[in-house]
Scaffold this motif. Structure first.
Motif, PDB file in Angstrom:
ATOM      1  N   UNK A  14      33.102  52.179  24.207  1.00 44.83           N
ATOM      2  CA  UNK A  14      32.286  51.755  25.331  1.00 44.83           C
ATOM      3  C   UNK A  14      33.157  51.025  26.338  1.00 44.83           C
ATOM      4  N   UNK A  15      33.097  51.480  27.580  1.00 46.37           N
ATOM      5  CA  UNK A  15      33.900  50.871  28.629  1.00 46.37           C
ATOM      6  C   UNK A  15      33.275  49.547  29.050  1.00 46.37           C
ATOM      7  N   UNK A  16      34.130  48.547  29.211  1.00 45.46           N
ATOM      8  CA  UNK A  16      33.642  47.251  29.651  1.00 45.46           C
ATOM      9  C   UNK A  16      34.493  46.734  30.802  1.00 45.46           C
ATOM     10  N   UNK A  17      33.823  46.092  31.739  1.00 47.39           N
ATOM     11  CA  UNK A  17      34.476  45.336  32.809  1.00 47.39           C
ATOM     12  C   UNK A  17      33.944  43.918  32.704  1.00 47.39           C
ATOM     13  N   UNK A  18      34.832  42.964  32.513  1.00 46.90           N
ATOM     14  CA  UNK A  18      34.404  41.589  32.309  1.00 46.90           C
ATOM     15  C   UNK A  18      35.043  40.701  33.366  1.00 46.90           C
ATOM     16  N   UNK A  19      34.196  40.144  34.229  1.00 49.13           N
ATOM     17  CA  UNK A  19      34.701  39.261  35.280  1.00 49.13           C
ATOM     18  C   UNK A  19      34.922  37.856  34.734  1.00 49.13           C
ATOM     19  N   UNK A  20      35.861  37.171  35.342  1.00 56.45           N
ATOM     20  CA  UNK A  20      36.086  35.769  34.999  1.00 56.45           C
ATOM     21  C   UNK A  20      34.954  34.922  35.562  1.00 56.45           C
ATOM     22  N   UNK A  21      34.876  33.715  35.064  1.00 58.54           N
ATOM     23  CA  UNK A  21      33.857  32.811  35.558  1.00 58.54           C
ATOM     24  C   UNK A  21      34.151  32.434  37.006  1.00 58.54           C
ATOM     25  N   UNK A  22      33.120  32.443  37.834  1.00 55.94           N
ATOM     26  CA  UNK A  22      33.281  32.028  39.212  1.00 55.94           C
ATOM     27  C   UNK A  22      33.259  30.519  39.311  1.00 55.94           C
ATOM     28  N   UNK A  23      32.422  30.026  40.201  1.00 53.98           N
ATOM     29  CA  UNK A  23      32.304  28.578  40.271  1.00 53.98           C
ATOM     30  C   UNK A  23      31.882  28.082  41.630  1.00 53.98           C
ATOM     31  N   UNK A  38      39.102  37.454  38.330  1.00 52.87           N
ATOM     32  CA  UNK A  38      39.759  38.528  37.596  1.00 52.87           C
ATOM     33  C   UNK A  38      38.711  39.387  36.895  1.00 52.87           C
ATOM     34  N   UNK A  39      39.079  40.609  36.674  1.00 50.54           N
ATOM     35  CA  UNK A  39      38.209  41.568  35.985  1.00 50.54           C
ATOM     36  C   UNK A  39      39.062  42.266  34.941  1.00 50.54           C
ATOM     37  N   UNK A  40      38.781  41.991  33.698  1.00 46.78           N
ATOM     38  CA  UNK A  40      39.504  42.625  32.602  1.00 46.78           C
ATOM     39  C   UNK A  40      38.722  43.846  32.153  1.00 46.78           C
ATOM     40  N   UNK A  41      39.403  44.980  32.117  1.00 47.43           N
ATOM     41  CA  UNK A  41      38.745  46.236  31.785  1.00 47.43           C
ATOM     42  C   UNK A  41      39.203  46.755  30.424  1.00 47.43           C
ATOM     43  N   UNK A  42      38.420  47.639  29.900  1.00 42.06           N
ATOM     44  CA  UNK A  42      38.833  48.333  28.679  1.00 42.06           C
ATOM     45  C   UNK A  42      40.157  49.035  28.945  1.00 42.06           C
ATOM     46  N   UNK A  43      40.942  49.180  27.906  1.00 44.38           N
ATOM     47  CA  UNK A  43      42.281  49.734  28.052  1.00 44.38           C
ATOM     48  C   UNK A  43      42.260  51.083  28.759  1.00 44.38           C
ATOM     49  N   UNK A  44      43.140  51.204  29.740  1.00 46.46           N
ATOM     50  CA  UNK A  44      43.286  52.460  30.458  1.00 46.46           C
ATOM     51  C   UNK A  44      42.435  52.601  31.699  1.00 46.46           C
ATOM     52  N   UNK A  45      41.408  51.790  31.816  1.00 43.57           N
ATOM     53  CA  UNK A  45      40.483  51.941  32.945  1.00 43.57           C
ATOM     54  C   UNK A  45      41.158  51.585  34.265  1.00 43.57           C
ATOM     55  N   UNK A  46      41.863  50.458  34.303  1.00 41.61           N
ATOM     56  CA  UNK A  46      42.492  50.029  35.552  1.00 41.61           C
ATOM     57  C   UNK A  46      43.583  51.011  35.963  1.00 41.61           C
ATOM     58  N   UNK A  47      44.339  51.506  35.018  1.00 45.02           N
ATOM     59  CA  UNK A  47      45.435  52.432  35.327  1.00 45.02           C
ATOM     60  C   UNK A  47      44.913  53.738  35.908  1.00 45.02           C
ATOM     61  N   UNK A  48      43.820  54.218  35.378  1.00 41.22           N
ATOM     62  CA  UNK A  48      43.356  55.571  35.708  1.00 41.22           C
ATOM     63  C   UNK A  48      42.367  55.624  36.857  1.00 41.22           C
ATOM     64  N   UNK A  49      41.860  54.473  37.303  1.00 38.34           N
ATOM     65  CA  UNK A  49      40.780  54.489  38.274  1.00 38.34           C
ATOM     66  C   UNK A  49      41.072  53.640  39.498  1.00 38.34           C
ATOM     67  N   UNK A 100      30.829  45.626  36.269  1.00 37.84           N
ATOM     68  CA  UNK A 100      30.837  44.418  35.476  1.00 37.84           C
ATOM     69  C   UNK A 100      29.485  43.734  35.553  1.00 37.84           C
ATOM     70  N   UNK A 101      29.367  42.631  34.839  1.00 40.29           N
ATOM     71  CA  UNK A 101      28.080  41.939  34.763  1.00 40.29           C
ATOM     72  C   UNK A 101      27.859  40.980  35.922  1.00 40.29           C
ATOM     73  N   UNK A 102      28.908  40.683  36.663  1.00 44.29           N
ATOM     74  CA  UNK A 102      28.787  39.807  37.821  1.00 44.29           C
ATOM     75  C   UNK A 102      29.142  38.365  37.510  1.00 44.29           C
ATOM     76  N   UNK A 103      29.638  37.670  38.535  1.00 44.28           N
ATOM     77  CA  UNK A 103      29.977  36.266  38.389  1.00 44.28           C
ATOM     78  C   UNK A 103      29.609  35.545  39.681  1.00 44.28           C
ATOM     79  N   UNK A 104      29.038  34.366  39.534  1.00 44.35           N
ATOM     80  CA  UNK A 104      28.524  33.635  40.695  1.00 44.35           C
ATOM     81  C   UNK A 104      29.646  32.832  41.348  1.00 44.35           C
ATOM     82  N   UNK A 105      29.770  32.990  42.654  1.00 46.54           N
ATOM     83  CA  UNK A 105      30.663  32.157  43.464  1.00 46.54           C
ATOM     84  C   UNK A 105      29.806  31.442  44.499  1.00 46.54           C
ATOM     85  N   UNK A 106      29.891  30.131  44.501  1.00 42.16           N
ATOM     86  CA  UNK A 106      29.131  29.317  45.442  1.00 42.16           C
ATOM     87  C   UNK A 106      30.103  28.499  46.272  1.00 42.16           C
ATOM     88  N   UNK A 107      29.981  28.632  47.584  1.00 42.41           N
ATOM     89  CA  UNK A 107      30.842  27.881  48.496  1.00 42.41           C
ATOM     90  C   UNK A 107      29.972  26.852  49.208  1.00 42.41           C
TER      91      UNK A 107
END
Length: 123
Positions: free
Chosen positions: A1-10, A21-32, A114-121
């Protein structure tokens, strides 16, 4: 299962910076192509930045000169460096992947989100 996981915003003060940052399942960033979208309260989702599997990038006019998208294929990670943040940058930020940058830019037919991450300015 492919996953995209964003870092915590703030919470960031106007004029500040944040690196997502967005960490993807292996190979996803290279190929897409990869991208970042955002959805502000009461607004439609919009493209922030995109990067091809090579070095081509595309940015929303509202973030040009302030945001930078980059990729580290070895780490399966795509980054969004945000500088000179404004209150109007407040949104949930989403990572996306698709086979071609034109697909990422159009927003139609994106393969993975990805699931999304909240950024508040705000001060």
């Amino acid at each position: 299962q492919v996953r995209l996981v964003e870092s915590e915003g703030g919470l960031v003060q106007p004029g500040g910076s944040l690196r997502l940052s967005c960490v993807a399942s292996e190979g996803i960033v290279t190929a897409n192509a990869m991208g970042w979208y955002r959805r502000a309260p009461g607004k439609q989702r919009e493209l922030v930045a995109a990067i091809s599997s090579g070095i081509i990038t595309d940015y929303a006019d509202s973030v040009k000169g302030r945001f930078t998208i980059s990729r580290d294929n070895a780490q399966n990670t795509v980054y969004l460096q945000t500088n000179s943040l404004k209150p109007e940058d407040t949104a949930v930020y989403y990572c996306a992947a698709a086979t071609a940058i034109r697909t990422v830019v159009s927003g139609t037919g994106i393969d993975y989100w990805g699931q999304g991450t909240q950024v508040t300015v705000s001060s």
